[in-house]
Design an enzyme around this catalytic site. Structure first.
Site, mmCIF file in Angstrom:
data_model
loop_
_atom_site.group_PDB
_atom_site.id
_atom_site.type_symbol
_atom_site.label_atom_id
_atom_site.label_comp_id
_atom_site.label_asym_id
_atom_site.label_seq_id
_atom_site.Cartn_x
_atom_site.Cartn_y
_atom_site.Cartn_z
ATOM 1 N N ARG A 54 0.786 -1.199 0.059
ATOM 2 C CA ARG A 54 0.111 0.022 0.022
ATOM 3 C C ARG A 54 0.719 1.141 -0.127
ATOM 4 O O ARG A 54 0.364 2.080 -0.511
ATOM 5 C CB ARG A 54 -1.121 0.108 1.115
ATOM 6 C CG ARG A 54 -2.368 -0.636 1.165
ATOM 7 C CD ARG A 54 -2.717 -1.026 2.537
ATOM 8 N NE ARG A 54 -1.792 -2.221 2.901
ATOM 9 C CZ ARG A 54 -2.171 -3.122 2.429
ATOM 10 N NH1 ARG A 54 -2.539 -4.321 1.339
ATOM 11 N NH2 ARG A 54 -1.021 -4.890 2.479
ATOM 12 N N THR A 55 1.874 1.441 0.955
ATOM 13 C CA THR A 55 2.474 2.139 0.962
ATOM 14 C C THR A 55 3.091 3.430 -0.236
ATOM 15 O O THR A 55 2.852 4.349 -0.771
ATOM 16 C CB THR A 55 3.506 2.977 2.230
ATOM 17 O OG1 THR A 55 2.806 2.111 3.352
ATOM 18 C CG2 THR A 55 4.561 3.932 2.573
ATOM 19 N N LYS A 83 26.136 -3.936 -1.813
ATOM 20 C CA LYS A 83 27.640 -3.682 -1.403
ATOM 21 C C LYS A 83 28.426 -3.422 -0.580
ATOM 22 O O LYS A 83 29.430 -2.934 -1.052
ATOM 23 C CB LYS A 83 27.857 -2.903 -3.177
ATOM 24 C CG LYS A 83 27.466 -3.622 -4.494
ATOM 25 C CD LYS A 83 28.751 -2.113 -5.596
ATOM 26 C CE LYS A 83 27.818 -2.720 -6.757
ATOM 27 N NZ LYS A 83 28.202 -1.486 -7.593
ATOM 28 N N ARG A 104 11.670 3.644 2.480
ATOM 29 C CA ARG A 104 11.123 2.751 3.792
ATOM 30 C C ARG A 104 12.513 2.037 4.295
ATOM 31 O O ARG A 104 12.931 1.426 3.255
ATOM 32 C CB ARG A 104 10.079 1.881 3.474
ATOM 33 C CG ARG A 104 9.759 0.900 4.444
ATOM 34 C CD ARG A 104 8.173 -0.295 3.944
ATOM 35 N NE ARG A 104 6.986 0.998 4.525
ATOM 36 C CZ ARG A 104 6.550 0.278 4.434
ATOM 37 N NH1 ARG A 104 5.850 -0.762 4.121
ATOM 38 N NH2 ARG A 104 5.426 0.932 5.147
ATOM 39 N N HIS A 132 5.179 5.918 11.266
ATOM 40 C CA HIS A 132 5.135 5.712 10.024
ATOM 41 C C HIS A 132 3.758 7.315 10.136
ATOM 42 O O HIS A 132 3.179 6.628 9.549
ATOM 43 C CB HIS A 132 4.024 4.782 9.791
ATOM 44 C CG HIS A 132 4.259 3.777 8.229
ATOM 45 N ND1 HIS A 132 3.936 4.879 7.408
ATOM 46 C CD2 HIS A 132 4.314 2.457 7.756
ATOM 47 C CE1 HIS A 132 3.747 4.475 6.237
ATOM 48 N NE2 HIS A 132 3.884 2.953 6.504
HETATM 49 C C1 NCD Z 1 1.826 -1.558 7.988
HETATM 50 C C2 NCD Z 1 3.770 -0.962 8.032
HETATM 51 O O1 NCD Z 1 4.112 -0.933 7.297
HETATM 52 O O2 NCD Z 1 3.837 -0.331 8.933
HETATM 53 N N1 NCD Z 1 1.293 -1.243 6.699
HETATM 54 C C3 NCD Z 1 1.538 -0.196 6.421
HETATM 55 O O3 NCD Z 1 1.903 0.265 6.205
HETATM 56 N N2 NCD Z 1 0.269 0.192 5.907
HETATM 57 C C4 NCD Z 1 1.541 -2.509 9.139
HETATM 58 C C5 NCD Z 1 2.302 -3.619 9.221
HETATM 59 O O4 NCD Z 1 2.999 -4.481 8.198
HETATM 60 O O5 NCD Z 1 2.058 -4.598 9.458
#
Ligand code: NCD
Length: 305
Positions: A54-55, A83, A104, A132
């Site tokens: 999703r993100t 590397k 991320r 997040h």
């Molecule tokens: C979450 C995350 O990656 O922190 N999902 C997200 O970004 N929508 C939650 C998860 O991975 O459980």
């Protein structure tokens, strides 16, 4: 009006209530009146050192729907990280290729480290078990949409409170909105002291529980999170808690009629798929809102009209 142009988005504590409401207002406009290619000529670097559905895809969708373009990777093994290159060096270079960086990474504090390495704005799309923040903007947007308001709600935050970065960021934001928070978690997955301290300092009313049944009748929102296997060093510990919660239509019958179930997803066993058919289910609308909220953030940071 908050100043967003060129700004990093690293942690929720950096945003005033006014700034949060500003982002939500722009997101509402994005949803109601799609603005067309206002970010034409702008480039977003999408740097995912951890898995994401999703993100990553909602950020990329947001950028492209606004006429911008995207470079990046979703598999760090295909980059010079493999590397042994430092994150700081990689970010310094990528910052010279793009107008903003979405990152991320499994390490807590990595987004801040990235931001220190480049003058290009950095957006934290999840740094380990820490925060997040863009998820929180979309969570607040969805709460307001489904409850008609953000103020004075009873919010149940349940599941893995220790490692859930989405709960950490959301709880910190809710201190602006007079929320009452109910935390539901197994004893081995408590909320980190840092978050708890910030909530206590802000005088947020909160209580702790181990069973959903204790609080389900009180909530306006049930925010359910997955127990995150990848964060456990000891897999035996994970096995002990992985099936602690299972939200069912039967459980929700004890909830208020307007109780909405939210989740950052992905879902494992903690929300029964039969809940999808009930009026309580809001997690797929929540995921869809990710695009509008990220469009709003990109517009504000990149300075679209
Ligand atoms: C979450 C995350 O990656 O922190 N999902 C997200 O970004 N929508 C939650 C998860 O991975 O459980």
């Amino acid at each position: 009006m908050g100043l967003f142009k060129g700004r990093d988005i690293l942690a929720m504590g950096e945003f005033s209530k006014e700034e949060i409401l500003q982002v939500l207002a722009v997101a509402k406009e994005m949803k109601q009146r799609p603005p067309g290619p206002i970010l034409q000529g702008k480039l977003m670097a999408s740097c995912f050192f951890e898995p994401s559905t999703r993100t990553r895809l909602s950020f990329e969708s947001a950028m492209k729907r606004l006429g911008g373009d995207v470079i990046g990777f979703s598999e760090p093994a295909a980059t010079s990280a493999k590397k042994g290159e430092s994150l700081a060096d990689a970010m310094r270079v990528i910052g010279s290729y793009a107008d903003c960086i979405v990152i991320r990474h499994p390490l807590e504090g990595s987004a801040r480290g990235a931001a220190d390495a480049t003058t290009t704005p950095v957006i934290n799309a999840g740094d380990g078990a820490n925060e997040h923040p863009t998820q929180t903007f979309l969570d607040l947007f969805t709460i307001e949409e489904c409850q008609g308001r953000l103020e004075k709600l009873n919010i149940i935050l349940a599941g893995d409170l220790k490692y859930s970065r989405t709960i950490h960021s959301l709880a910190l934001a809710l201190k602006h909105f007079d929320a009452r928070l109910f935390f539901v978690t197994p004893p081995s997955l408590p909320l980190p002291e840092k978050i708890l301290g910030a909530l206590r300092d802000a005088g947020v009313p909160l209580s702790f529980h181990s069973r959903l049944e204790e609080v389900i009748g009180k909530g306006d929102i049930l925010y359910m999170t997955r127990v995150q296997k990848e964060r456990f060093n000891d897999l035996m510990e994970y096995e002990e808690v992985k099936n602690t919660f299972h939200v069912t239509p039967e459980l929700l019958q004890a909830g208020k009629p307007h109780l909405k179930v939210m989740s950052p997803l992905p879902r494992l066993g903690e929300i029964d798929t039969r809940v999808d058919m009930t009026p309580h289910a809001t997690y797929f609308e929540q995921a869809a809102n990710g695009v509008f909220v990220r469009q709003a953030l990109l517009k504000l940071i990149l300075g679209g009209p």
